[in-house]
Write a protein that holds these residues in place. Structure first.
Motif, PDB file in Angstrom:
ATOM      1  N   ALA A 132       0.828  -1.202   0.000  1.00 47.02           N
ATOM      2  CA  ALA A 132       0.000   0.000   0.000  1.00 47.02           C
ATOM      3  C   ALA A 132       0.868   1.261   0.000  1.00 47.02           C
ATOM      4  O   ALA A 132       0.551   2.247  -0.687  1.00 47.02           O
ATOM      5  CB  ALA A 132      -0.935  -0.006   1.203  1.00 47.02           C
ATOM      6  N   ARG A 133       1.948   1.244   0.751  1.00 40.20           N
ATOM      7  CA  ARG A 133       2.846   2.409   0.758  1.00 40.20           C
ATOM      8  C   ARG A 133       3.440   2.638  -0.630  1.00 40.20           C
ATOM      9  O   ARG A 133       3.528   3.782  -1.100  1.00 40.20           O
ATOM     10  CB  ARG A 133       3.960   2.211   1.784  1.00 40.20           C
ATOM     11  N   GLN A 134       3.865   1.549  -1.283  1.00 44.66           N
ATOM     12  CA  GLN A 134       4.457   1.688  -2.606  1.00 44.66           C
ATOM     13  C   GLN A 134       3.442   2.190  -3.619  1.00 44.66           C
ATOM     14  O   GLN A 134       3.749   3.044  -4.467  1.00 44.66           O
ATOM     15  CB  GLN A 134       5.038   0.342  -3.063  1.00 44.66           C
ATOM     16  N   MET A 135       2.220   1.693  -3.552  1.00 42.78           N
ATOM     17  CA  MET A 135       1.198   2.126  -4.480  1.00 42.78           C
ATOM     18  C   MET A 135       0.816   3.588  -4.248  1.00 42.78           C
ATOM     19  O   MET A 135       0.509   4.325  -5.191  1.00 42.78           O
ATOM     20  CB  MET A 135      -0.051   1.230  -4.366  1.00 42.78           C
ATOM     21  N   GLN A 136       0.840   4.026  -2.977  1.00 43.34           N
ATOM     22  CA  GLN A 136       0.597   5.445  -2.715  1.00 43.34           C
ATOM     23  C   GLN A 136       1.695   6.293  -3.333  1.00 43.34           C
ATOM     24  O   GLN A 136       1.431   7.339  -3.938  1.00 43.34           O
ATOM     25  CB  GLN A 136       0.521   5.696  -1.207  1.00 43.34           C
ATOM     26  N   ALA A 137       2.935   5.825  -3.199  1.00 51.73           N
ATOM     27  CA  ALA A 137       4.060   6.553  -3.801  1.00 51.73           C
ATOM     28  C   ALA A 137       3.928   6.603  -5.325  1.00 51.73           C
ATOM     29  O   ALA A 137       4.316   7.586  -5.968  1.00 51.73           O
ATOM     30  CB  ALA A 137       5.376   5.905  -3.404  1.00 51.73           C
ATOM     31  N   ASN A 138       3.354   5.526  -5.893  1.00 50.54           N
ATOM     32  CA  ASN A 138       3.151   5.459  -7.351  1.00 50.54           C
ATOM     33  C   ASN A 138       1.886   6.179  -7.808  1.00 50.54           C
ATOM     34  O   ASN A 138       1.603   6.216  -9.011  1.00 50.54           O
ATOM     35  CB  ASN A 138       3.075   3.998  -7.804  1.00 50.54           C
ATOM     36  N   ARG A 139       1.134   6.705  -6.840  1.00 46.09           N
ATOM     37  CA  ARG A 139      -0.153   7.373  -7.115  1.00 46.09           C
ATOM     38  C   ARG A 139      -1.133   6.444  -7.828  1.00 46.09           C
ATOM     39  O   ARG A 139      -1.926   6.858  -8.671  1.00 46.09           O
ATOM     40  CB  ARG A 139       0.057   8.652  -7.937  1.00 46.09           C
ATOM     41  N   ARG A 140      -1.104   5.190  -7.472  1.00 45.31           N
ATOM     42  CA  ARG A 140      -2.013   4.187  -8.052  1.00 45.31           C
ATOM     43  C   ARG A 140      -3.291   4.150  -7.224  1.00 45.31           C
ATOM     44  O   ARG A 140      -3.244   4.115  -5.989  1.00 45.31           O
ATOM     45  CB  ARG A 140      -1.337   2.815  -8.055  1.00 45.31           C
ATOM     46  N   ARG A 141      -4.438   4.136  -7.909  1.00 48.11           N
ATOM     47  CA  ARG A 141      -5.717   4.061  -7.197  1.00 48.11           C
ATOM     48  C   ARG A 141      -6.651   3.082  -7.900  1.00 48.11           C
ATOM     49  O   ARG A 141      -6.511   2.818  -9.092  1.00 48.11           O
ATOM     50  CB  ARG A 141      -6.374   5.438  -7.097  1.00 48.11           C
ATOM     51  N   GLU A 149      -5.723   1.000  12.404  1.00 55.60           N
ATOM     52  CA  GLU A 149      -5.792   2.378  11.924  1.00 55.60           C
ATOM     53  C   GLU A 149      -4.750   2.633  10.840  1.00 55.60           C
ATOM     54  O   GLU A 149      -5.044   3.262   9.813  1.00 55.60           O
ATOM     55  CB  GLU A 149      -5.602   3.354  13.085  1.00 55.60           C
ATOM     56  N   ASP A 150      -3.530   2.153  11.038  1.00 57.83           N
ATOM     57  CA  ASP A 150      -2.472   2.384  10.054  1.00 57.83           C
ATOM     58  C   ASP A 150      -2.793   1.713   8.718  1.00 57.83           C
ATOM     59  O   ASP A 150      -2.641   2.330   7.657  1.00 57.83           O
ATOM     60  CB  ASP A 150      -1.133   1.862  10.590  1.00 57.83           C
ATOM     61  N   LEU A 151      -3.233   0.458   8.762  1.00 57.34           N
ATOM     62  CA  LEU A 151      -3.499  -0.252   7.514  1.00 57.34           C
ATOM     63  C   LEU A 151      -4.719   0.326   6.803  1.00 57.34           C
ATOM     64  O   LEU A 151      -4.745   0.434   5.564  1.00 57.34           O
ATOM     65  CB  LEU A 151      -3.685  -1.748   7.781  1.00 57.34           C
ATOM     66  N   ASN A 152      -5.735   0.734   7.562  1.00 57.94           N
ATOM     67  CA  ASN A 152      -6.901   1.355   6.938  1.00 57.94           C
ATOM     68  C   ASN A 152      -6.545   2.696   6.319  1.00 57.94           C
ATOM     69  O   ASN A 152      -7.043   3.040   5.240  1.00 57.94           O
ATOM     70  CB  ASN A 152      -8.030   1.518   7.957  1.00 57.94           C
ATOM     71  N   SER A 153      -5.672   3.435   6.968  1.00 53.65           N
ATOM     72  CA  SER A 153      -5.236   4.706   6.399  1.00 53.65           C
ATOM     73  C   SER A 153      -4.506   4.490   5.080  1.00 53.65           C
ATOM     74  O   SER A 153      -4.748   5.199   4.095  1.00 53.65           O
ATOM     75  CB  SER A 153      -4.328   5.438   7.394  1.00 53.65           C
ATOM     76  N   LEU A 154      -3.644   3.490   5.028  1.00 49.76           N
ATOM     77  CA  LEU A 154      -2.934   3.184   3.787  1.00 49.76           C
ATOM     78  C   LEU A 154      -3.900   2.736   2.690  1.00 49.76           C
ATOM     79  O   LEU A 154      -3.799   3.166   1.539  1.00 49.76           O
ATOM     80  CB  LEU A 154      -1.893   2.102   4.053  1.00 49.76           C
ATOM     81  N   ALA A 155      -4.848   1.862   3.053  1.00 46.93           N
ATOM     82  CA  ALA A 155      -5.792   1.342   2.062  1.00 46.93           C
ATOM     83  C   ALA A 155      -6.717   2.438   1.542  1.00 46.93           C
ATOM     84  O   ALA A 155      -7.024   2.496   0.335  1.00 46.93           O
ATOM     85  CB  ALA A 155      -6.606   0.209   2.668  1.00 46.93           C
ATOM     86  N   LEU A 156      -7.156   3.324   2.437  1.00 44.79           N
ATOM     87  CA  LEU A 156      -8.047   4.405   2.014  1.00 44.79           C
ATOM     88  C   LEU A 156      -7.374   5.332   1.010  1.00 44.79           C
ATOM     89  O   LEU A 156      -8.028   5.902   0.136  1.00 44.79           O
ATOM     90  CB  LEU A 156      -8.507   5.200   3.240  1.00 44.79           C
ATOM     91  N   GLY A 157      -6.065   5.471   1.122  1.00 44.01           N
ATOM     92  CA  GLY A 157      -5.335   6.304   0.188  1.00 44.01           C
ATOM     93  C   GLY A 157      -5.280   5.734  -1.209  1.00 44.01           C
ATOM     94  O   GLY A 157      -4.845   6.425  -2.150  1.00 44.01           O
ATOM     95  N   LEU A 158      -5.725   4.480  -1.379  1.00 43.85           N
ATOM     96  CA  LEU A 158      -5.700   3.827  -2.691  1.00 43.85           C
ATOM     97  C   LEU A 158      -7.061   3.820  -3.376  1.00 43.85           C
ATOM     98  O   LEU A 158      -7.209   3.265  -4.455  1.00 43.85           O
ATOM     99  CB  LEU A 158      -5.195   2.388  -2.533  1.00 43.85           C
ATOM    100  N   VAL A 159      -8.067   4.437  -2.743  1.00 46.41           N
ATOM    101  CA  VAL A 159      -9.422   4.447  -3.297  1.00 46.41           C
ATOM    102  C   VAL A 159      -9.654   5.723  -4.088  1.00 46.41           C
ATOM    103  O   VAL A 159      -9.421   6.831  -3.589  1.00 46.41           O
ATOM    104  CB  VAL A 159     -10.484   4.330  -2.181  1.00 46.41           C
ATOM    105  N   GLU A 160     -10.120   5.585  -5.304  1.00 47.03           N
ATOM    106  CA  GLU A 160     -10.458   6.757  -6.115  1.00 47.03           C
ATOM    107  C   GLU A 160     -11.599   7.539  -5.467  1.00 47.03           C
ATOM    108  O   GLU A 160     -12.453   6.949  -4.787  1.00 47.03           O
ATOM    109  CB  GLU A 160     -10.887   6.335  -7.525  1.00 47.03           C
TER     110      GLU A 160
END
Length: 411
Positions: A299-308, A334-345
């Protein structure tokens, strides 16, 4: 009469007090409660006196603190839960009562819920939820997959299995007992009940799965998410889907096979689960991208890649197995949900699951909301669900409602 504080053979084990004089007229073997409780699990501190010579695993008569008949249960003085109540009432019941409980459980699934019309994978007996504390049974195709947590259950299991096979039309058995539970309960000799099998194929609303008993968790397949998998599929037609902590691909496959998702990615750290997910995709002749990696790191890598993605489902393992891990588990959720939420369009669907029964559903929802607000995002909560109806909850054991599934659109 011995002093109430004196030690006697009758008070060996969990009981701390000598039996009262009126116990001479009680049905034997018996256990007297120190405190009133309708909970099915009676712990050591709640037991007053015990009749002499009670055999571990015996069906005992239970009396309340005032000496009145209270019900019956399975007793094991060595166990973490010495007394598991199976019946409340003054009139005595015998071993045939267990068969009645099994039939009641089967009737719910087969006659009332008619689960066999849509799937051959469902929970048949849900421990306290079916009045059979210490027993979990899943039907997986032609196999009964059984978990045992009680010596009294283990002693009666051979007879019960034959009855369940006749009722359900199943033919094979897989019995599992956790090593620590077996040691504490004194459970031995169940190895011969399991058939020599490794895998079985099942179907669920048209989706096919292979269950690998040699690698799977618990009974081998998570039947509790069946209705949530089907519902998720209704949301994702033509959408991109990410299944974080996908295990053997339940949500991912439902999204692709039932839902017609445009593209699906499944992520899990368990290499055996990912290998099984690939086999399941092949069974259904669909193409899904499977990634063997830690969900946090991915999830961190995908956020860095701006993938959603347009729909994200997060179904992690139990982060809070004991009360000692409550604080750390809350932080992980909380941490994992925060990361996952950042991947939702924006406007996309987010489905977040929690199988930690020690974390109440309301508190879990607040954790997910807090995770969203940390990202300056808002949730439009559309529903909160749990396990399917084949995982019932009895009113005297509400904590067995362990699964929380939050459904929300993300803005």
């Amino acid at each position: 009469m011995p002093d109430r504080g004196s030690k006697s053979a009758a008070s060996a084990g969990p009981g701390r007090f000598s039996p009262p004089p009126e116990s001479a007229g009680w049905r034997s073997p018996w256990v007297q409660l120190k405190y009133y409780s309708f909970h099915p699990c009676i712990y050591r501190a709640m037991i007053g006196a015990v009749s002499p010579g009670v055999q571990p695993g015996a069906l005992v008569f239970v009396y309340d603190p005032d000496g009145r008949p209270f019900g019956q249960g399975l007793y094991n003085p060595k166990a973490r839960v010495p007394l598991r109540m199976v019946y409340h009432g003054a009139e005595p019941v015998g071993e045939e009562y267990f068969v009645q409980l099994l039939d009641r459980a089967v009737d719910l699934r087969v006659q009332q819920l008619r689960l066999a019309d849509q799937t051959d994978a469902f929970r048949v007996v849900h421990s306290d939820g079916d009045g059979l504390s210490g027993l979990v049974v899943d039907r997986l195709g032609e196999v009964l997959s059984v978990q045992v947590h009680s010596l009294g259950v283990a002693q009666r299991l051979p007879a019960w299995l034959g009855h369940l096979h006749r009722r359900l039309g199943t033919r094979r058995t897989m019995v599992q007992v956790d090593e620590e539970i077996a040691r504490l309960e004194g459970i031995q000799g169940l190895e011969g009940l399991s058939d020599p099998l490794r895998t079985v194929r099942i179907r669920e609303y048209g989706v096919r799965y292979e269950v690998d008993f040699s690698k799977g968790h618990k009974t081998g397949f998570f039947c509790d998410q069946r209705e949530n998998r089907r519902r998720f599929a209704l949301w994702v037609q033509g959408r991109s889907v990410l299944d974080l902590c996908c295990y053997t691909g339940g949500f991912a496959l439902a999204a692709k096979v039932l839902g017609g998702a445009s593209e699906v990615t499944g992520v899990d750290l368990d290499e055996h689960a990912i290998a099984q997910a690939r086999r399941n995709a092949n069974l259904n002749q669909v193409r899904i991208e499977w990634v063997h990696v830690d969900a946090f790191a991915y999830a961190r890598q995908m956020q860095a890649n701006r993938r959603r993605w347009q729909a994200v489902v997060l179904d992690p393992p139990k982060f809070i197995p004991t009360r000692a891990e409550l604080a750390a588990g809350r932080r992980k959720y909380e941490d994992l949900n925060s990361l996952a939420l950042g991947l939702v369009e924006p406007g996309g669907l987010f489905v977040s699951c929690c199988c930690s029964g020690l974390l109440p559903g309301d508190e879990f929802e607040q954790i997910v909301i807090r995770a969203a607000h940390r990202l300056n995002r808002r949730l439009q909560v559309v529903d909160r669900t749990g396990a399917g109806p084949d995982h019932p909850v009895m009113s005297n054991c509400p904590e067995s409602r362990y699964l929380t599934v939050l459904w929300a659109r993300v803005f």
